[in-house]
Design a protein around this motif. Structure first.
Motif, mmCIF file in Angstrom:
data_model
loop_
_atom_site.group_PDB
_atom_site.id
_atom_site.type_symbol
_atom_site.label_atom_id
_atom_site.label_comp_id
_atom_site.label_asym_id
_atom_site.label_seq_id
_atom_site.Cartn_x
_atom_site.Cartn_y
_atom_site.Cartn_z
ATOM 1 N N THR A 280 42.357 22.873 74.987
ATOM 2 C CA THR A 280 42.616 22.106 73.771
ATOM 3 C C THR A 280 43.651 22.839 72.944
ATOM 4 O O THR A 280 43.628 24.076 72.855
ATOM 5 C CB THR A 280 41.323 21.885 72.960
ATOM 6 N N ARG A 281 44.564 22.081 72.379
ATOM 7 C CA ARG A 281 45.659 22.664 71.619
ATOM 8 C C ARG A 281 45.175 22.996 70.202
ATOM 9 O O ARG A 281 45.638 22.468 69.198
ATOM 10 C CB ARG A 281 46.838 21.688 71.598
ATOM 11 N N ALA A 282 44.208 23.904 70.146
ATOM 12 C CA ALA A 282 43.657 24.363 68.867
ATOM 13 C C ALA A 282 42.970 25.699 69.114
ATOM 14 O O ALA A 282 42.289 25.875 70.124
ATOM 15 C CB ALA A 282 42.664 23.350 68.302
ATOM 16 N N GLY A 283 43.176 26.604 68.194
ATOM 17 C CA GLY A 283 42.556 27.921 68.304
ATOM 18 C C GLY A 283 42.217 28.445 66.936
ATOM 19 O O GLY A 283 41.932 27.684 66.003
ATOM 20 N N SER A 284 42.276 29.760 66.799
ATOM 21 C CA SER A 284 41.831 30.358 65.541
ATOM 22 C C SER A 284 42.755 30.046 64.372
ATOM 23 O O SER A 284 42.332 30.148 63.217
ATOM 24 C CB SER A 284 41.695 31.875 65.714
ATOM 25 N N GLY B 138 36.667 32.501 62.658
ATOM 26 C CA GLY B 138 35.860 32.783 63.840
ATOM 27 C C GLY B 138 35.199 31.553 64.419
ATOM 28 O O GLY B 138 34.523 31.623 65.441
ATOM 29 N N LEU B 139 35.433 30.398 63.784
ATOM 30 C CA LEU B 139 34.738 29.176 64.170
ATOM 31 C C LEU B 139 35.142 28.693 65.567
ATOM 32 O O LEU B 139 34.298 28.325 66.376
ATOM 33 C CB LEU B 139 35.017 28.114 63.115
ATOM 34 N N ALA B 140 36.448 28.695 65.856
ATOM 35 C CA ALA B 140 36.907 28.229 67.174
ATOM 36 C C ALA B 140 36.303 29.073 68.286
ATOM 37 O O ALA B 140 35.940 28.561 69.358
ATOM 38 C CB ALA B 140 38.433 28.284 67.237
ATOM 39 N N HIS B 141 36.170 30.377 68.017
ATOM 40 C CA HIS B 141 35.609 31.281 69.019
ATOM 41 C C HIS B 141 34.113 31.042 69.185
ATOM 42 O O HIS B 141 33.576 31.075 70.307
ATOM 43 C CB HIS B 141 35.893 32.726 68.605
#
Length: 969
Positions: free
Chosen positions: A62-66, A75-78
């Motif tokens: 998915t084209r979304a990270g931290s 830290g939510l994406a992780h």
């Protein structure tokens, strides 16, 4: 009412349009074998066939990270990445309807917990969370996802989160790609965030590992100064301690609903697949996912840098000192991206670069290099240099600036541009061989939203670059007024923070249960026919020739590309002569007589050659790689170095002092300490890693003697291994350009190192200032037995080999005691050694006793579940059937088999044994070789944090080792 009817009709029409629309082929490259599709729901599918092995690497990205994390919830994406291994409403649960009542309650409790500031009230709420989590766990079945991927024979099941992407990865046998795509669609259809608070513990541990890493701290400080206006610098992937302590399941679900939508995702499949089949499967399993608008990212791409002066940051810690200078650069997809990549390759590469020539080969600094970080919104370039012994960091910084100014003046040959681009081409060609690295490159193009033709044809665009453009780039962006300078100073590290341990009651997990979804999935996977395994029988695969009927040549025919690898293999190492590793290092510091290192390395780089040296305990080798059309000039150049290394006293003094400095730095490096502690435990005080020249011997040695000894290595019997076009036919060409002695000197007898008997109930402890405790259990088992190899692999797969294994399940999933926990029963590297058992846990210091007790219980009380034992057996079977060793990996496998007198790969023994193995064999193996056997504990941590007295109370003898004892100096 009429308005509502019209709206319903429009919604129906839109849904129907998705069903009626056709998947589009957006791009194809039949030469590179890349096909890019877009489904009607805007999901991107990238397929790259590669028939080299019957396996496929699959990424769901998915084209979304931290960078997309809310600023108040980093830290939510992780967190989300971790939770997407927990199952759905169909698997991972015994009864989702009953479980959901408790999961909803847990989510509500976390929201209350986050809003509450009173510490006593927070503690009371967390006790409620812990209590309700116990009730929810009664309905959970952990790690069913990993159980299913194991049944497919998957390898490397994992995920990662970075600034701009979260990706989930598996490598599976090609005949299971359809099943994996179906499983992944189910995984992302309706993920359920169960077993949350024990997984939080794993994330806490990951953060503590990062806290212990002073170089990670340095990078975070540099990025914070470089990007004060962007999430690249204002937040980290792991998040802040405060945010980690206050997670929100509601916010995590909102993130998932926002970004995990088909128009923001890609499926990448690289391997032995037919693109048309993959399109059909993805349409079938992923076509119903609905697109949604993606909120715009609220930061300007390529915004001007707010840095208007030299910004300084520093980190203090025991590991090696370093100077870093960082510059903010334009984003991916620009002309500047190509310029920075080419210039970076000119400055620093695997053979020689301007930083190496100007600063290292002239002995001004210990080491120097550069790197680039290319991202969607901004990029960065980093210059590094490590000081010589006694050198001040301020002097190192000055030298780096002098080198940067030379680049800005254009003080380099234009011919280096073509050499650098050819080096980049070599990197791409070699990486393209492997499914994993090919998929990573395709992922990078997708994430950065580059046009596919441009992303895959960067080299052609780079060919248009000229020196004047590079110089202008350097003058514009390498400004001392707009930079970040970082000093990594060597010294005592300040008191480290840590993520505090919340009160967690271990969950009661029933490993033998399975959901009906998983039972059906595993049964279906087991019915699928396997590809025919291929195990290398070396006599039939390796083409044989010789040089002057004296030097054996073993060759493979490379038909994949135009690259070659040539290896000079010497069956001697430090056990034969403790100087051999240093002799190999000396080769890296000099050129052939009369040529000098700068001319030698520049010539090698211009020819597109790469050279590396390896001196091990029992064998050493020199590896040269390059493009086949330059084989002969490259080989001639390397051969002249091997037989006529220059006797350079300045180079030897530089190497000697750096060697001594490396030894001292190793005693401040937790990874190096742990490695030496492992060797000490297995072999005792006289272990092979300590077998090296003393400081006194180093200072007495001269370059003349060192060069003579290096050249004399090739008077002992050695062999050549070639992988490339032409196969063994190249021997007749090589014979004219490689020196062969008239006769051999008798090989030296090796020094023997004996694995020591295990000292039961003994703790060997090494103090190191850190927030974690690193534990390793060791047991020396029986002398080598060939028939044990299949059993050790089978036991390791079941007990400690992966996320579905016993150790991971109990230590991490049920009890939240560690981020990493594993165990394996090892086969020795030589037949004169013993089998051995090793288990590892890295945990918080205050969890030491719990983690110790948990692992002890597991080792002595392995409960074998028949269904999971069968999954482990099937996993190994599918892995072996589809695995192939290729290129130079064949040579390393041959050397391994030859040590044991085997005519073929050892994997063949495992394949033949697996059909006859069952849970009864696991039980018998555990009873015979592990249960109640003596064990010693190797422990590293901070004596001020570790409860060592509690270990003594358990009857353990603690022997504290000094660094001098384990390192030998």
């Amino acid at each position: 009412m009429q308005y509502l009817c019209i709206m319903r009709w429009l919604v129906w029409l839109g849904a129907g349009a998705l069903l009626w629309a056709q998947t589009k082929l957006l791009y194809q490259d039949s030469i590179r074998q890349v096909y890019v599709y877009q489904l009607p729901n805007q999901l991107t599918l990238i397929v790259s066939p590669n028939t080299a092995t019957p396996r496929a690497h699959v990424m769901i990205a998915t084209r979304a990270g931290s960078k997309n994390d809310p600023a108040d919830n980093t830290g939510l994406a992780h967190y989300l990445e971790h939770m997407l291994f927990k199952g759905t409403d169909r698997y991972g649960t015994k009864d989702y309807d009953r479980e959901k009542v408790y999961l909803d309650a847990i989510e509500a409790l976390y929201e209350r917990y986050n809003r509450t500031r009173d510490s006593l009230e927070r503690a009371a709420i967390y006790r409620q969370i812990d209590s309700v989590s116990q009730l929810a766990a009664q309905w959970a079945i952990p790690n069913e996802y990993d159980r299913m991927t194991s049944a497919l024979g998957a390898q490397g099941t994992n995920a990662f989160t970075s600034f701009e992407v979260t990706a989930y990865i598996n490598t599976v046998p090609a005949h299971h790609v359809e099943r994996l795509l179906r499983l992944e669609a189910e995984r992302f259809r309706k993920p359920v965030f169960r077993l949350f608070h024990t997984e939080l513990e794993a994330v806490y541990e990951e953060k503590n590992i990062a806290i212990d890493n002073e170089f990670r701290e340095l990078r975070e400080k540099v990025l914070a100064a470089l990007f004060p206006d962007h999430p690249y610098g204002t937040q980290t992937t792991l998040g802040t301690i405060e945010h980690l302590k206050n997670p929100s399941l509601k916010a995590i679900r909102q993130y998932y609903d926002t970004y995990y939508v088909p128009n923001n995702m890609a499926i990448i499949v690289v391997g032995d697949v037919n693109p048309a089949d993959v399109v059909k499967w993805v349409e079938q399993y992923w076509g119903s996912f609905q697109p949604k608008p993606i909120p715009p990212f609220p930061y300007q791409k390529g915004a001007p840098s707010p840095i208007k002066k030299r910004t300084f940051v520093e980190v203090i810690g025991p590991q090696a000192p370093l100077v870093e200078i960082a510059f903010r650069l334009p984003p991916a997809g620009t002309r500047e991206e190509l310029l920075m990549k080419v210039l970076d390759q000119i400055l620093s590469n695997s053979t020689t670069g301007l930083l190496d020539e100007w600063l290292v080969q002239t002995h001004k600094v210990k080491s120097a290099s550069s790197s680039v970080m290319v991202l969607s919104d901004h990029s960065a370039q980093f210059f590094y240099a490590e000081p010589k012994p006694g050198q001040k960091l301020e002097e190192v910084e000055k030298l780096l600036w002098e080198a940067i100014k030379r680049v800005q003046k254009g003080d380099f040959d234009e011919s280096l541009i073509d050499a650098a681009i050819n080096d980049l081409l070599f990197n791409q060609l070699k990486a393209w061989r492997e499914n994993t690295s090919r998929a990573s490159r395709l992922l990078d193009i997708f994430i950065k939203q580059k046009p596919w033709a441009e992303g895959l044809n960067e080299i052609a665009q780079m060919r248009t670059i000229r020196k004047a453009e590079l110089v202008a780039f350097a003058r514009k962006y390498y400004s001392p007024k707009r930079c970040v300078v970082a000093y990594k100073r060597q010294g005592e590290r300040p008191k480290l923070p840590k993520v505090p341990k919340p009160p967690i009651t271990p969950l009661s997990i029933e490993r033998g249960q399975s959901s009906s979804y998983v039972e059906a999935f595993i049964a279906e996977a087991g019915e699928a026919p396997l590809p025919t395994p291929q195990f290398v029988t070396f006599d039939s695969v390796l083409e044989k020739a010789s040089l002057q009927q004296r030097v054996p040549v073993y060759a493979l025919q490379n038909t994949d590309d135009s690259l070659f690898t040539l290896i000079w293999y010497l069956p001697m190492g430090s056990a034969h002569d403790k100087w051999i590793p240093l002799l190999m290092s000396y080769y890296g510091e000099v050129g052939p007589i009369g040529m000098g290192i700068q001319r030698f390395k520049r010539r090698l780089f211009t020819l597109g050659g790469r050279l590396s040296f390896n001196g091990g305990e029992r064998e050493s080798y020199v590896i040269v790689e390059g493009i086949a059309q330059n084989l002969i000039p490259i080989v001639s150049l390397v051969d002249s170095l091997l037989h006529m290394p220059e006797a350079d006293e300045k180079a030897w003094a530089f190497l000697r002092e750096n060697t001594l400095k490396n030894r001292q730095d190793a005693k401040r490096n937790p990874g190096a300490i742990q490695s030496m502690l492992t060797a000490y435990g297995l072999y005792g005080v006289d272990h092979p890693r300590k077998h090296m020249p003393t400081e006194s011997e180093l200072r007495q040695m001269t370059a003349t003697e060192l060069a003579r000894r290096a050249a004399d290595l090739w008077k002992y019997p050695w062999e050549l291994y070639y992988d490339g076009p032409g196969g063994s036919a190249v021997a007749s060409l090589l014979e004219k350009h490689i020196q062969v002695p008239n006769g051999w000197q008798p090989p030296l007898a090796p020094k023997t190192f004996t694995m020591q008997e295990t000292q039961d109930k003994t703790v060997f402890f090494v103090h190191f200032p850190m927030v974690r405790a690193v534990m390793q259990w060791q047991h020396r088992s029986v002398p080598y037995r060939r028939e044990l190899f299949p059993l050790t692999r089978y036991f390791t797969e079941y007990f400690g080999g992966g996320m579905s294994a016993v150790v991971f399940q109990e230590i991490r999933e049920a009890k939240g005691l560690a981020y990493s926990a594993n165990a394996y029963f090892g086969t020795p590297s030589r037949p004169d050694l013993h089998h051995f058992f090793i288990a590892n846990i890295s945990t918080q210091a205050d969890k030491l006793i719990e983690a110790y007790e948990s692992m002890e219980a597991l080792i002595d009380e392995v409960r074998v579940v028949p269904t999971l034992a069968e999954v482990a057996r099937r996993s190994l079977t599918a892995e072996l059937a589809s695995e192939r060793i290729r290129h130079e990996a064949v040579f390393f496998s041959y050397w391994d088999a030859r040590r044991f007198g085997l005519p073929r790969e050892r994997r063949a023994d495992l394949w033949e044994a697996l059909p006859h193995l069952s849970e009864k064999d696991l039980i018998a193996f555990h009873e015979t070789y592990l249960k109640d056997k003596p064990r010693q504990l190797m422990l590293m941590g901070d004596r001020e944090r570790l409860p060592l007295d509690k270990l003594r109370e358990k009857g353990l003898k603690i022997r504290e080792l000094s660094l001098e004892e384990i390192f030998g100096y």
